[in-house]
Design an enzyme around this catalytic site. Sequence first.
Site, short mmCIF file in Angstrom:
data_model
loop_
_atom_site.label_atom_id
_atom_site.label_comp_id
_atom_site.label_asym_id
_atom_site.label_seq_id
_atom_site.Cartn_x
_atom_site.Cartn_y
_atom_site.Cartn_z
N GLN A 169 2.32 -8.95 13.64
CA GLN A 169 2.41 -7.63 14.29
C GLN A 169 1.05 -6.96 14.46
O GLN A 169 0.97 -5.84 14.95
CB GLN A 169 3.39 -6.73 13.55
CG GLN A 169 2.94 -6.22 12.19
CD GLN A 169 4.06 -5.45 11.50
OE1 GLN A 169 5.01 -6.02 11.00
NE2 GLN A 169 3.94 -4.13 11.47
N ARG A 216 -3.04 4.05 6.08
CA ARG A 216 -4.36 4.11 6.72
C ARG A 216 -5.15 5.36 6.32
O ARG A 216 -6.38 5.39 6.46
CB ARG A 216 -4.22 4.08 8.24
CG ARG A 216 -3.71 2.76 8.75
CD ARG A 216 -3.18 2.91 10.17
NE ARG A 216 -2.33 1.79 10.51
CZ ARG A 216 -2.71 0.76 11.23
NH1 ARG A 216 -3.91 0.70 11.70
NH2 ARG A 216 -1.86 -0.22 11.49
N SER A 274 0.29 7.92 5.53
CA SER A 274 0.13 6.58 6.09
C SER A 274 -0.81 5.82 5.16
O SER A 274 -1.73 6.43 4.58
CB SER A 274 -0.51 6.68 7.48
OG SER A 274 -1.03 5.43 7.86
N GLU A 281 10.58 7.73 10.22
CA GLU A 281 10.46 8.23 11.60
C GLU A 281 9.00 8.37 12.04
O GLU A 281 8.74 8.67 13.19
CB GLU A 281 11.18 9.58 11.74
CG GLU A 281 12.68 9.41 11.80
CD GLU A 281 13.41 10.71 12.08
OE1 GLU A 281 12.79 11.78 11.99
OE2 GLU A 281 14.62 10.63 12.38
N LYS A 282 8.04 8.17 11.12
CA LYS A 282 6.65 8.21 11.57
C LYS A 282 6.44 7.11 12.62
O LYS A 282 5.76 7.29 13.61
CB LYS A 282 5.66 8.03 10.42
CG LYS A 282 4.23 8.20 10.94
CD LYS A 282 3.22 8.23 9.85
CE LYS A 282 2.78 6.85 9.48
NZ LYS A 282 2.04 6.16 10.57
N ALA A 313 0.86 -1.19 0.00
CA ALA A 313 0.00 0.00 0.00
C ALA A 313 0.90 1.24 0.00
O ALA A 313 0.75 2.15 0.84
CB ALA A 313 -0.96 -0.01 1.18
N GLY A 351 5.41 8.59 1.36
CA GLY A 351 6.36 8.35 2.45
C GLY A 351 7.28 7.18 2.14
O GLY A 351 8.50 7.24 2.32
N HIS A 352 6.69 6.07 1.62
CA HIS A 352 7.52 4.91 1.23
C HIS A 352 8.44 5.29 0.08
O HIS A 352 9.61 4.88 0.05
CB HIS A 352 6.64 3.74 0.74
CG HIS A 352 5.78 3.13 1.80
ND1 HIS A 352 4.41 3.23 1.78
CD2 HIS A 352 6.08 2.39 2.88
CE1 HIS A 352 3.90 2.58 2.80
NE2 HIS A 352 4.89 2.06 3.50
O1 PAF Z 1 6.66 -0.20 9.16
C1 PAF Z 1 6.18 -1.18 8.56
O2 PAF Z 1 5.59 -1.07 7.48
C2 PAF Z 1 6.31 -2.57 9.17
O3 PAF Z 1 6.20 -2.52 10.55
C3 PAF Z 1 7.59 -3.31 8.75
C4 PAF Z 1 8.82 -2.59 9.25
C5 PAF Z 1 7.63 -3.41 7.23
C6 PAF Z 1 7.59 -4.72 9.33
O4 PAF Z 1 6.50 -5.46 8.88
#
Ligand code: PAF
EC number: 6.3.2.1
Length: 281
Positions: free
Chosen positions: A60, A188, A186, A149-150, A31, A35-36
């Site tokens: 997670q 989200r 984000s 850093e978010k 997604a 930012g990515h």
């Molecule tokens: O920040 C994220 O998107 C996730 O926590 C990560 C570091 C890819 C681990 O699944």
Amino acid sequence: MLLINTRKELKDHLSSLKKNDSLGLVPTMGALHIGHAALVERAVQENSVVVVSIFVNPTQFNNPEDLENYPQTLTADLDILEKIANHIIVFAPNIQEMYAENVTSTTYDFDGLDKVMEGAFREGHFDGVGTIVEALLTLVKPTRAYFGEKDYQQLQIIKKLTEIRHIPVEIVGCPIVREENGLAFSSRNERLTENMRKEASFIYRTLTTAKKKFGTESAVYVTEWVTKQFEEHPELELEYIAIAQADTLKPVVKKQKNKKYRAFIAVYTEGVRLIDNIALN
Ligand code: PAF
């Protein structure tokens, strides 16, 4: 661009790299947004080879509904990456590939970093993050790995992970990228209505005023002030506001001149959980 789905294929490919190649890893859950893209662009600038992993890591997520609703947009993600650089290696494994039969987390001792804020509200979250990041770092063996850093608490925990597991990698923290109105990018944000996406800029506006106030007021005063602002905006439900030392994430008891502090916040709106943070000095 090269799309790889299995650990074996990735290992084989990486074993053909030259000795003086530097390898950058950008772990993501897909997604992808601006930012990515900033993380990937930096990795491309600083390394001769870049791997971007796309894997929605089930361990997670403390909330099954959140996992179910997590957007999966592989085709759009590949388009974004292709536009950044056509030599990127995308690693998009399935769950069996990363966890085999046992979809559980390792338990880590992160020296208390995981006990506050996100860790206090999302039980087991950082063990899940640690498990997948350790697996990716061990598999890819990057020179550098890039994180935003978010998720500042996550960044500190990943630094600790590499220390306790003796993983030789440089962890690079990259600044938060914000929408024009200040809302931190984000995945989200896509789940918010257009109106709420505008309203949610209140989070960053409040943090920037909190930063000004922290210059002259105590951490307790600033925390109470932020809480009050959100009481007056009930459409944004404050989960926590915390002011902590930037390295240890321990709450501020009394401000000290030589210490760096940060404010951390989590807010719910329209059933979406948003987090943000800001350096205070
Ligand atoms: O920040 C994220 O998107 C996730 O926590 C990560 C570091 C890819 C681990 O699944």
